[in-house]
Structure formats: C-alpha cells, structure tokens
Design an enzyme around this catalytic site. Structure first.
Site, PDB file in Angstrom:
ATOM      1  N   ALA A  14      54.014  12.556  -7.643  1.00  0.00           N
ATOM      2  CA  ALA A  14      54.760  11.798  -7.320  1.00  0.00           C
ATOM      3  C   ALA A  14      54.537  11.422  -5.854  1.00  0.00           C
ATOM      4  O   ALA A  14      55.166  10.601  -5.326  1.00  0.00           O
ATOM      5  CB  ALA A  14      56.233  12.448  -7.601  1.00  0.00           C
ATOM      6  N   ALA A 127      42.050   3.070 -17.395  1.00  0.00           N
ATOM      7  CA  ALA A 127      41.466   2.102 -16.701  1.00  0.00           C
ATOM      8  C   ALA A 127      41.161   2.464 -15.349  1.00  0.00           C
ATOM      9  O   ALA A 127      42.114   3.072 -14.768  1.00  0.00           O
ATOM     10  CB  ALA A 127      41.994   0.912 -16.816  1.00  0.00           C
ATOM     11  N   HIS A 160      36.647   1.149   0.065  1.00  0.00           N
ATOM     12  CA  HIS A 160      38.091   1.559   0.014  1.00  0.00           C
ATOM     13  C   HIS A 160      38.396   2.442   1.403  1.00  0.00           C
ATOM     14  O   HIS A 160      37.526   2.659   2.121  1.00  0.00           O
ATOM     15  CB  HIS A 160      38.005   2.605  -1.162  1.00  0.00           C
ATOM     16  CG  HIS A 160      38.119   1.915  -2.504  1.00  0.00           C
ATOM     17  ND1 HIS A 160      36.853   1.454  -3.194  1.00  0.00           N
ATOM     18  CD2 HIS A 160      39.191   1.493  -3.243  1.00  0.00           C
ATOM     19  CE1 HIS A 160      37.401   0.784  -4.494  1.00  0.00           C
ATOM     20  NE2 HIS A 160      38.688   0.788  -4.353  1.00  0.00           N
ATOM     21  N   LYS A 164      39.577   8.198   0.122  1.00  0.00           N
ATOM     22  CA  LYS A 164      39.244   8.180  -1.330  1.00  0.00           C
ATOM     23  C   LYS A 164      38.037   9.313  -1.448  1.00  0.00           C
ATOM     24  O   LYS A 164      37.451   9.189  -0.696  1.00  0.00           O
ATOM     25  CB  LYS A 164      39.053   6.844  -1.583  1.00  0.00           C
ATOM     26  CG  LYS A 164      38.298   6.845  -3.239  1.00  0.00           C
ATOM     27  CD  LYS A 164      38.362   5.310  -3.774  1.00  0.00           C
ATOM     28  CE  LYS A 164      37.774   5.348  -5.000  1.00  0.00           C
ATOM     29  NZ  LYS A 164      38.812   5.922  -5.921  1.00  0.00           N
ATOM     30  N   GLY A 170      36.031   3.841  -9.641  1.00  0.00           N
ATOM     31  CA  GLY A 170      36.365   3.767 -10.990  1.00  0.00           C
ATOM     32  C   GLY A 170      36.179   1.902 -11.353  1.00  0.00           C
ATOM     33  O   GLY A 170      35.418   1.872 -12.247  1.00  0.00           O
ATOM     34  N   THR A 171      36.501   1.355 -10.423  1.00  0.00           N
ATOM     35  CA  THR A 171      36.563  -0.020 -10.465  1.00  0.00           C
ATOM     36  C   THR A 171      35.088  -0.510 -10.346  1.00  0.00           C
ATOM     37  O   THR A 171      34.370  -1.198 -11.638  1.00  0.00           O
ATOM     38  CB  THR A 171      37.175  -0.992  -9.498  1.00  0.00           C
ATOM     39  OG1 THR A 171      38.569  -0.514  -9.230  1.00  0.00           O
ATOM     40  CG2 THR A 171      37.133  -2.317  -9.908  1.00  0.00           C
TER      41      THR A 171
HETATM   42  N1  NAD Z   1      43.239   2.684 -11.909  1.00  0.00           N
HETATM   43  C1  NAD Z   1      43.801   2.152 -10.924  1.00  0.00           C
HETATM   44  O1  NAD Z   1      44.187   1.155 -10.842  1.00  0.00           O
HETATM   45  C2  NAD Z   1      43.952   2.927  -9.637  1.00  0.00           C
HETATM   46  C3  NAD Z   1      44.572   2.525  -8.318  1.00  0.00           C
HETATM   47  C4  NAD Z   1      44.465   3.238  -7.203  1.00  0.00           C
HETATM   48  C5  NAD Z   1      44.305   4.527  -7.340  1.00  0.00           C
HETATM   49  N2  NAD Z   1      43.490   5.162  -8.654  1.00  0.00           N
HETATM   50  C6  NAD Z   1      43.109   6.573  -8.732  1.00  0.00           C
HETATM   51  O2  NAD Z   1      44.237   7.176  -8.635  1.00  0.00           O
HETATM   52  C7  NAD Z   1      44.149   8.552  -8.189  1.00  0.00           C
HETATM   53  C8  NAD Z   1      44.921   8.978  -6.984  1.00  0.00           C
HETATM   54  O3  NAD Z   1      44.688   8.064  -5.927  1.00  0.00           O
HETATM   55  P1  NAD Z   1      45.922   8.286  -4.762  1.00  0.00           P
HETATM   56  O4  NAD Z   1      45.202   7.291  -3.678  1.00  0.00           O
HETATM   57  O5  NAD Z   1      47.394   8.059  -4.918  1.00  0.00           O
HETATM   58  O6  NAD Z   1      45.404   9.877  -4.352  1.00  0.00           O
HETATM   59  P2  NAD Z   1      46.669  11.018  -3.545  1.00  0.00           P
HETATM   60  O7  NAD Z   1      45.533  11.943  -3.353  1.00  0.00           O
HETATM   61  O8  NAD Z   1      47.158  10.231  -2.578  1.00  0.00           O
HETATM   62  O9  NAD Z   1      47.492  11.455  -4.947  1.00  0.00           O
HETATM   63  C9  NAD Z   1      47.265  12.114  -5.854  1.00  0.00           C
HETATM   64  C10 NAD Z   1      48.421  13.246  -6.066  1.00  0.00           C
HETATM   65  O10 NAD Z   1      48.323  13.877  -7.139  1.00  0.00           O
HETATM   66  C11 NAD Z   1      48.759  15.209  -7.024  1.00  0.00           C
HETATM   67  N3  NAD Z   1      48.457  16.268  -7.780  1.00  0.00           N
HETATM   68  C12 NAD Z   1      47.030  16.914  -7.660  1.00  0.00           C
HETATM   69  N4  NAD Z   1      47.130  17.816  -8.773  1.00  0.00           N
HETATM   70  C13 NAD Z   1      48.119  17.777  -9.479  1.00  0.00           C
HETATM   71  C14 NAD Z   1      48.909  18.480 -10.355  1.00  0.00           C
HETATM   72  N5  NAD Z   1      48.139  19.266 -11.227  1.00  0.00           N
HETATM   73  N6  NAD Z   1      49.998  18.019 -11.115  1.00  0.00           N
HETATM   74  C15 NAD Z   1      50.782  16.973 -10.472  1.00  0.00           C
HETATM   75  N7  NAD Z   1      50.266  16.467  -9.191  1.00  0.00           N
HETATM   76  C16 NAD Z   1      49.270  16.706  -9.003  1.00  0.00           C
HETATM   77  C17 NAD Z   1      48.438  15.592  -5.347  1.00  0.00           C
HETATM   78  O11 NAD Z   1      49.154  16.626  -4.872  1.00  0.00           O
HETATM   79  C18 NAD Z   1      48.553  13.990  -4.903  1.00  0.00           C
HETATM   80  O12 NAD Z   1      49.996  13.980  -4.302  1.00  0.00           O
HETATM   81  C19 NAD Z   1      42.553   8.591  -7.686  1.00  0.00           C
HETATM   82  O13 NAD Z   1      41.717   8.995  -8.924  1.00  0.00           O
HETATM   83  C20 NAD Z   1      42.272   6.989  -7.606  1.00  0.00           C
HETATM   84  O14 NAD Z   1      41.062   6.568  -7.333  1.00  0.00           O
HETATM   85  C21 NAD Z   1      43.441   4.407  -9.444  1.00  0.00           C
HETATM   86  O1  LIG Z   2      42.516   4.056  -3.888  1.00  0.00           O
HETATM   87  C1  LIG Z   2      41.910   4.199  -4.656  1.00  0.00           C
HETATM   88  O2  LIG Z   2      41.376   5.366  -4.752  1.00  0.00           O
HETATM   89  C2  LIG Z   2      41.555   3.400  -5.777  1.00  0.00           C
HETATM   90  N1  LIG Z   2      40.885   3.654  -7.006  1.00  0.00           N
HETATM   91  C3  LIG Z   2      40.532   2.865  -8.044  1.00  0.00           C
HETATM   92  C4  LIG Z   2      39.057   2.867  -8.153  1.00  0.00           C
HETATM   93  O3  LIG Z   2      38.442   3.961  -7.878  1.00  0.00           O
HETATM   94  O4  LIG Z   2      38.540   1.925  -8.428  1.00  0.00           O
HETATM   95  C5  LIG Z   2      41.120   1.555  -7.768  1.00  0.00           C
HETATM   96  C6  LIG Z   2      41.259   0.842  -6.467  1.00  0.00           C
HETATM   97  C7  LIG Z   2      41.912   1.801  -5.533  1.00  0.00           C
END
Ligand code: NAD
Ligand SMILES: O=C(O)C1=N[C@H](C(=O)O)CCC1
Length: 274
Positions: A14, A127, A160, A164, A170-171
């Site tokens: 969160a 995704a 990014h 990161k 992943g995209t």
């Molecule tokens: N698919 C998409 O559209 C998309 C978009 C943005 C980010 N992402 C992905 O989402 C992930 C998170 O990105 P972010 O920028 O928010 O990272 P972040 O590091 O800001 O947040 C991750 C959070 O997860 C928490 N966490 C880790 N282990 C945990 C556990 N066991 N239980 C509960 N919480 C836990 C961390 O403490 C942290 O607050 C990355 O893999 C990123 O690439 C995907």
């Molecule tokens: O901020 C990130 O981390 C993002 N992760 C996703 C990726 O790995 O493609 C989507 C875009 C932002």
C-alpha cells in the site's frame, strides 16, 4: 432497480508508488470498496490506519502484514509489489478465492510457470502494463511486424524513473512478445537484451532491447522498425500512474465470476489478439 454491493478489494504494497495510486483508484470507483491494505513485515505503516499513514483523515482500514487475513475479507487483490511477494500472494489469493490482479514485473521463467500453476485454481489477470494505449500498441506492433520482413530490424527502447529495479520493463517485454509473434518466432529465440563492447554486427531477425533510467519518468516506450532508408516508430508515453491503477481496478471487476485461468488486459479490454 437492483443495486449490487461494491466488490471488497485488498491493495498489497500500500505504501508503494503504485500502491498509493491503487488506493486512490479504488476510492474513486463506487463498484469497489477498500477492505484491506498490506505492507511487508517490519514496514513502519503496519498497525496504523491507512488514511493517517498517507497523511490524511482516518480511513478505517488498518495496514496489515498478514495478507491471508486481508484476502479472506476480499474478492480481489491488487498487486504491484515485487516478484517474490507476488508469488507468495498468488497462493494465498487462490486459497481465499480472490481475483488476483498482478501488475508486478521482473518475473523469471520459473516464476511465470508458478503463476500459471496457481491460475489452474484461481483467476489471475496479469499484464506488464495495464493501460489501454500500451495494449493497443501491442496489437499494432504485432501487425507491423507481420507486414514487414527481416530487412526491417526491430528495436525496443524504454525509459523509466530512477527507482525502477527491473529491465527491460514489463511493457518492453510485452511489446517484444507481440513483435516476435508477428514475425512467427518467440521472444526467447529472437531477443537481444544487452550489447556492450565488441559485440559484432546485428543478428538478422533479432529483437533488440535498450533501457534508459532517469528522473521521474513514468514510462515511455518506442518500437522501432529500421529499414534501408526509412524507419517506422510506434511510441507510447505515460504521464500519470493513475492510468495503470484504473486499469487494475477494471481488471478486478472484470475478473469476478470468471473461470480459473490466466488472463491479460487484452481480455479485460476486449481487444483482438491478431
Ligand atoms: N503493470 C503495470 O501497469 C505497472 C505499472 C507501474 C508499475 N508496475 C510494476 O509494479 C511494481 C511496483 O512498482 P512501484 O513503482 O510501485 O514500486 P515500489 O517499490 O514503490 O512499491 C512496491 C511496494 O511493495 C511493497 N512490498 C514488497 N514486498 C511486499 C510484501 N511481501 N507484502 C506487501 N508489500 C510488499 C514494498 O514495501 C513497496 O511499498 C514493479 O514491478 C513495477 O514494474 C507495473
Ligand atoms: O514504474 C514502473 O516500474 C513501471 N513498470 C511497468 C513496466 O515495467 O513496464 C509499467 C510502466 C511503469
């Protein structure tokens, strides 16, 4: 008129960049209600009211470090955390019969096999990018790759923010998969993921990746088809993370009452695969 009760949802991770966006996206959508919020054990938010931890008014949701407790009260889990955490969540979400929406990136092949195994008993929507624009871009990439032969080199460029941890994004990998499908091959066969030093001329048919990191860039992707005397460039620029969070909430709603299986955003958005 029948009124359906909002779907109870847990946001894991969160306090993260995406965790905060997911909380906002749940709060703005009357079809869902936030019933759980978790963080990793030892995190300073554990035991605190989520609203207060976020610096605002109390929300009546306490941040927990026991995901199963939270999942038991929910019908969907929104998970943008880290690969090891998401794998652990997948087993627990299946146990609690929650739709598991996975935005986490950076999985290895073994991790992906474990998620597929979990999806035999649960609905998983995963995704690398939950935006409409990028999912449309995968369709365009597949089509253009199919239309052009190997005289056009395919390169995927992503940028990014400087926090990161995984590369390529992943995209970028989603776009690479689409390009490989269009070319009638697999990404495992075609990917060229790192170049440094005397690496020799480009392999014909390779799908190359390059990753840039800096500042607060939300996410930018280009698929470049480079031929003799011309280039086609498909580009997506994300400027707001809420885009991904709203996509995840949409996936949680879409996943209710589906058969167990592994789905993606093309399923959720109703976009064609070819
Ligand atoms: N698919 C998409 O559209 C998309 C978009 C943005 C980010 N992402 C992905 O989402 C992930 C998170 O990105 P972010 O920028 O928010 O990272 P972040 O590091 O800001 O947040 C991750 C959070 O997860 C928490 N966490 C880790 N282990 C945990 C556990 N066991 N239980 C509960 N919480 C836990 C961390 O403490 C942290 O607050 C990355 O893999 C990123 O690439 C995907
Ligand atoms: O901020 C990130 O981390 C993002 N992760 C996703 C990726 O790995 O493609 C989507 C875009 C932002």
């Amino acid at each position: 008129m029948t009124q359906t009760a909002p779907i109870p949802v847990t946001v894991v991770g969160a306090s993260g960049r995406m965790g905060r966006m997911l909380i906002e996206a749940v709060r703005e959508n009357p079809a869902v209600v936030l019933t759980g919020a978790t963080e990793r054990p030892g995190h300073p938010w554990i035991g605190r009211d989520l609203g207060e931890a976020l610096g605002g008014a109390p929300m009546g949701v306490t941040v927990e470090d026991d995901p199963l407790e939270a999942f038991a009260r929910s019908r969907a889990v929104l998970d943008f955390t880290a690969p090891a955490a998401t794998l652990a969540h997948a087993a627990l979400a299946a146990q609690a019969r929650c739709v598991h929406v996975i935005g986490t990136t950076g999985f290895g092949d073994e991790d992906l096999a474990r998620l597929s195994a979990a999806a035999r008993h649960a609905v998983i929507v995963r995704a690398g990018n939950m935006s409409l624009g990028v999912n449309l871009l995968t369709m365009l990439t597949r089509k253009v790759a199919k239309a052009l032969d190997e005289s056009f080199d395919i390169e995927i460029l992503e940028m990014h923010h400087n926090r990161k941890v995984d590369a390529p994004s992943g995209t970028a990998l989603m776009l690479g998969e689409a390009a490989a499908e269009g070319r009638g091959t697999t990404l495992a066969e075609a990917a060229e993921r790192a170049r440094d030093g005397m690496c020799g001329p480009r392999k014909p048919g390779a799908i190359g990746f390059a990753s840039l990191r800096g500042g607060d860039v939300v996410g930018e992707h280009e698929v470049i088809f480079a031929g003799a005397g011309e280039r086609i460039v498909l580009r997506h620029v994300a400027t707001d993370r809420m885009l991904f969070a709203r996509g995840a909430v949409r996936a949680a709603i879409w996943g209710q009452d589906r058969k167990p299986g592994e789905y993606d955003m093309l399923d959720v958005l109703g976009l064609e695969r070819d």
